[in-house]
Design a protein around this motif. Structure first.
Motif, mmCIF file in Angstrom:
data_model
loop_
_atom_site.group_PDB
_atom_site.id
_atom_site.type_symbol
_atom_site.label_atom_id
_atom_site.label_comp_id
_atom_site.label_asym_id
_atom_site.label_seq_id
_atom_site.Cartn_x
_atom_site.Cartn_y
_atom_site.Cartn_z
ATOM 1 N N ILE A 161 0.894 -1.389 -0.123
ATOM 2 C CA ILE A 161 -0.026 0.029 0.068
ATOM 3 C C ILE A 161 0.792 1.149 0.136
ATOM 4 O O ILE A 161 0.584 2.143 -0.773
ATOM 5 C CB ILE A 161 -0.917 0.046 1.087
ATOM 6 C CG1 ILE A 161 -2.033 -1.199 0.984
ATOM 7 C CG2 ILE A 161 -1.652 1.554 1.389
ATOM 8 C CD1 ILE A 161 -2.899 -1.249 2.301
ATOM 9 N N GLU A 162 1.745 1.199 0.679
ATOM 10 C CA GLU A 162 2.834 2.302 0.936
ATOM 11 C C GLU A 162 3.401 2.580 -0.492
ATOM 12 O O GLU A 162 3.698 3.866 -1.023
ATOM 13 C CB GLU A 162 3.779 2.157 1.880
ATOM 14 C CG GLU A 162 4.860 3.208 2.042
ATOM 15 C CD GLU A 162 5.901 2.895 3.079
ATOM 16 O OE1 GLU A 162 6.794 3.668 3.227
ATOM 17 O OE2 GLU A 162 5.816 2.108 3.829
ATOM 18 N N ASP A 212 0.101 3.904 -8.198
ATOM 19 C CA ASP A 212 0.020 2.623 -8.898
ATOM 20 C C ASP A 212 -1.240 1.689 -8.610
ATOM 21 O O ASP A 212 -1.293 0.837 -7.702
ATOM 22 C CB ASP A 212 1.305 1.410 -8.587
ATOM 23 C CG ASP A 212 1.094 0.610 -9.576
ATOM 24 O OD1 ASP A 212 0.206 0.102 -10.298
ATOM 25 O OD2 ASP A 212 2.123 -0.631 -9.619
ATOM 26 N N GLU A 213 -2.427 2.013 -8.994
ATOM 27 C CA GLU A 213 -3.807 1.494 -8.798
ATOM 28 C C GLU A 213 -3.565 -0.054 -9.230
ATOM 29 O O GLU A 213 -4.424 -0.801 -8.588
ATOM 30 C CB GLU A 213 -4.860 2.189 -9.343
ATOM 31 C CG GLU A 213 -4.789 2.121 -10.765
ATOM 32 C CD GLU A 213 -4.392 3.165 -11.828
ATOM 33 O OE1 GLU A 213 -4.368 3.188 -12.706
ATOM 34 O OE2 GLU A 213 -3.327 3.807 -11.138
ATOM 35 N N LYS A 214 -3.136 -0.376 -10.274
ATOM 36 C CA LYS A 214 -2.992 -1.817 -10.477
ATOM 37 C C LYS A 214 -2.253 -2.556 -9.273
ATOM 38 O O LYS A 214 -2.722 -3.863 -9.298
ATOM 39 C CB LYS A 214 -2.183 -1.923 -11.735
ATOM 40 C CG LYS A 214 -2.605 -1.324 -13.118
ATOM 41 C CD LYS A 214 -1.738 -1.800 -14.405
ATOM 42 C CE LYS A 214 -2.364 -1.219 -15.432
ATOM 43 N NZ LYS A 214 -1.128 -1.381 -16.833
ATOM 44 N N LEU A 215 -1.267 -2.151 -8.761
ATOM 45 C CA LEU A 215 -0.637 -2.875 -7.499
ATOM 46 C C LEU A 215 -1.806 -2.998 -6.468
ATOM 47 O O LEU A 215 -1.820 -3.954 -5.882
ATOM 48 C CB LEU A 215 0.541 -2.107 -7.115
ATOM 49 C CG LEU A 215 1.123 -2.880 -5.673
ATOM 50 C CD1 LEU A 215 1.529 -4.117 -6.011
ATOM 51 C CD2 LEU A 215 2.427 -2.016 -5.364
ATOM 52 N N LEU A 269 -6.893 -0.729 1.753
ATOM 53 C CA LEU A 269 -6.729 -0.690 0.430
ATOM 54 C C LEU A 269 -7.704 0.378 -0.486
ATOM 55 O O LEU A 269 -7.283 0.788 -1.357
ATOM 56 C CB LEU A 269 -6.792 -2.035 -0.210
ATOM 57 C CG LEU A 269 -5.633 -3.178 0.028
ATOM 58 C CD1 LEU A 269 -6.063 -4.386 -0.429
ATOM 59 C CD2 LEU A 269 -4.562 -2.623 -1.102
ATOM 60 N N ALA A 270 -8.952 0.146 0.201
ATOM 61 C CA ALA A 270 -9.930 1.119 -0.500
ATOM 62 C C ALA A 270 -9.535 2.510 -0.281
ATOM 63 O O ALA A 270 -9.735 3.248 -0.997
ATOM 64 C CB ALA A 270 -11.351 0.789 0.339
ATOM 65 N N LYS A 271 -9.141 2.871 0.962
ATOM 66 C CA LYS A 271 -8.716 4.299 1.175
ATOM 67 C C LYS A 271 -7.480 4.651 0.358
ATOM 68 O O LYS A 271 -7.240 5.548 -0.029
ATOM 69 C CB LYS A 271 -8.315 4.345 2.572
ATOM 70 C CG LYS A 271 -9.690 4.393 3.711
ATOM 71 C CD LYS A 271 -9.365 4.660 5.135
ATOM 72 C CE LYS A 271 -8.781 3.484 5.722
ATOM 73 N NZ LYS A 271 -8.580 3.739 7.399
ATOM 74 N N ALA A 272 -6.500 3.715 0.180
ATOM 75 C CA ALA A 272 -5.464 3.673 -0.491
ATOM 76 C C ALA A 272 -5.847 4.318 -2.063
ATOM 77 O O ALA A 272 -5.166 5.044 -2.723
ATOM 78 C CB ALA A 272 -4.161 2.726 -0.665
ATOM 79 N N LEU A 273 -6.774 3.597 -2.321
ATOM 80 C CA LEU A 273 -7.457 3.571 -3.853
ATOM 81 C C LEU A 273 -7.800 5.106 -3.977
ATOM 82 O O LEU A 273 -7.610 5.970 -5.052
ATOM 83 C CB LEU A 273 -8.327 2.502 -4.156
ATOM 84 C CG LEU A 273 -8.648 2.242 -5.716
ATOM 85 C CD1 LEU A 273 -7.315 1.614 -6.444
ATOM 86 C CD2 LEU A 273 -9.936 1.224 -5.809
#
Length: 265
Positions: A174-175, A182-185, A209-213
């Protein structure tokens, strides 16, 4: 004097000086034929305890030389991998690769891991190396290390180790994904967390992950990606965590370029 109180050089003499001498000479002259013959002589040593001591001494001699000369192929001559030395050996291998970036060290991992007596050992070691590679990749900003680490995950056959390692590496991924936008990652990581057996821990990482997106979408001013982050949050299994995640994402969105559109909705 007991064996445990002897120095390393003394223990070599106690175990089998002739074999140790032959191994040392073969390593110095890089004579692989002599090295192979010398290593096989280990099994002529009488008594399991004496044989184990001799194997440990030879392993130490071979590994020291391999790392000093940066020659991973020497490790293939190890007569046996003792359980007590497995973690340290593979940790050294992965650190040597990280330091030298010489892919030969990674290639020797496959051959050596096949020598492990139990598949569970293999899974544990591979998980440890995957985490080390991904952590080094994030720390050094090296995407190749991260790719190598993710690819190693496929070789972890034991569910327990797969589940445990996912919990450790997802925050690292995530970091990195936020840093590189990189949304693919992040999408790839969604598939990875399905391996986590603990529903609560899986929900925590799903929310992150949702917040990272959402963060990446705001940085990239990608409207579609932002609303996909909300859709992702709605799929979190735990109700309270799901609601909290959606609230956090919406609050981020209101303060972003999508603010007016979100308020209108």
């Amino acid at each position: 004097m007991s064996l445990s109180t002897l120095s390393y050089s003394d223990r070599v003499m106690v175990s089998s000086p002739e074999i140790i001498k032959k191994v040392h000479e073969a390593l110095s002259e890089e004579d692989w034929k002599i090295l192979e013959d010398s290593v096989m002589d280990v099994y002529k040593e009488k008594g399991k305890r004496a044989q184990k001591t001799l194997i440990k001494d030879i392993n130490r001699l071979i590994t020291t030389t391999a790392f000093k000369k940066n020659k991973p192929e020497l490790l293939l001559a190890l007569p046996d991998l003792l359980n007590s030395d497995i973690d340290e050996l593979f940790s050294q291998i992965i650190q040597q690769f990280i330091t030298t970036k010489d892919e030969k060290w990674l290639k020797c991992v496959n051959a050596l891991s096949n020598k492990l007596s139990k598949k569970s050992y293999q899974s544990r070691i591979i998980a440890m190396m995957a985490q080390a590679l991904i952590a080094a990749g994030v720390y050094e900003g090296n995407s190749h290390f991260i790719d190598y680490g993710i690819n190693l995950l496929e070789r972890i056959s034991f569910q327990k180790y797969r589940s445990d390692i996912m919990i450790d590496i997802i925050p690292l991924l995530i970091e990195w994904a936020i840093t590189t936008r990189d949304e693919k990652l992040l999408y790839r990581s969604y598939h990875i967390i399905e391996e986590i057996s603990d529903i609560s821990k899986r929900a925590v990482l799903h929310a992150e992950l949702a917040k990272a997106l959402a963060t990446v979408s705001i940085l990239e001013k990608d409207r579609t990606l932002f609303f996909e982050s909300i859709i992702s949050a709605t799929k979190i299994h735990q109700k309270i965590r799901r609601q909290a995640c959606i609230t956090t994402i919406v609050e981020k969105g209101v303060k972003s370029v999508f603010g007016k559109e979100i308020l209108d909705i």
